[in-house]
Design a protein around this motif. Sequence first.
Motif, PDB file in Angstrom:
ATOM      1  N   MET A  46       0.852  -1.164   0.000  1.00 28.80           N
ATOM      2  CA  MET A  46       0.000   0.000   0.000  1.00 28.80           C
ATOM      3  C   MET A  46       0.902   1.233   0.000  1.00 28.80           C
ATOM      4  SD  MET A  46      -3.044   1.126   2.682  1.00 28.80           S
ATOM      5  CE  MET A  46      -3.786  -0.451   2.700  1.00 28.80           C
ATOM      6  N   HIS A  47       0.537   2.182  -0.763  1.00 25.61           N
ATOM      7  CA  HIS A  47       1.305   3.418  -0.876  1.00 25.61           C
ATOM      8  C   HIS A  47       1.195   4.190   0.433  1.00 25.61           C
ATOM      9  CE1 HIS A  47       2.470   7.379  -2.418  1.00 25.61           C
ATOM     10  NE2 HIS A  47       3.173   6.680  -3.296  1.00 25.61           N
ATOM     11  N   SER A  48       2.263   4.869   0.835  1.00 32.17           N
ATOM     12  CA  SER A  48       2.297   5.554   2.127  1.00 32.17           C
ATOM     13  C   SER A  48       1.260   6.681   2.213  1.00 32.17           C
ATOM     14  CB  SER A  48       3.695   6.092   2.414  1.00 32.17           C
ATOM     15  OG  SER A  48       4.047   7.050   1.448  1.00 32.17           O
ATOM     16  N   GLU A  49       0.997   7.367   1.102  1.00 30.93           N
ATOM     17  CA  GLU A  49      -0.015   8.440   1.107  1.00 30.93           C
ATOM     18  C   GLU A  49      -1.414   7.858   1.338  1.00 30.93           C
ATOM     19  OE1 GLU A  49       0.350  11.756   0.961  1.00 30.93           O
ATOM     20  OE2 GLU A  49       2.503  11.425   1.056  1.00 30.93           O
ATOM     21  N   THR A  50      -1.701   6.728   0.754  1.00 29.79           N
ATOM     22  CA  THR A  50      -2.991   6.069   0.928  1.00 29.79           C
ATOM     23  C   THR A  50      -3.146   5.610   2.374  1.00 29.79           C
ATOM     24  OG1 THR A  50      -2.882   5.301  -1.365  1.00 29.79           O
ATOM     25  CG2 THR A  50      -4.491   4.245   0.070  1.00 29.79           C
ATOM     26  N   HIS A  51      -2.085   5.016   2.896  1.00 36.17           N
ATOM     27  CA  HIS A  51      -2.112   4.557   4.275  1.00 36.17           C
ATOM     28  C   HIS A  51      -2.343   5.734   5.236  1.00 36.17           C
ATOM     29  CE1 HIS A  51      -1.216   2.046   7.708  1.00 36.17           C
ATOM     30  NE2 HIS A  51      -0.374   2.975   8.135  1.00 36.17           N
TER      31      HIS A  51
END
Length: 62
Positions: free
Chosen positions: A1-6
């Motif tokens: 999962m992308h850090s911005e999404t997380h």
Amino acid sequence: MHSETHFALHRLRDTELRTHAEEYRLAASAGRPRALRARLGWTLVELGLRLAAAPRTAATVP
């Protein structure tokens, strides 16, 4: 999962939890009208006892 999404999901969940906590605090501070409820309950008990122990009138005594 992308850090911005997380991070976006984390912020969303944080907002939800804070909202629920504030709702709980408001509900807890409002309290319940227990004193009124208890007083009404005992008044009804007293009324029932008075009705059950009503004196007999001359028309009902054989």
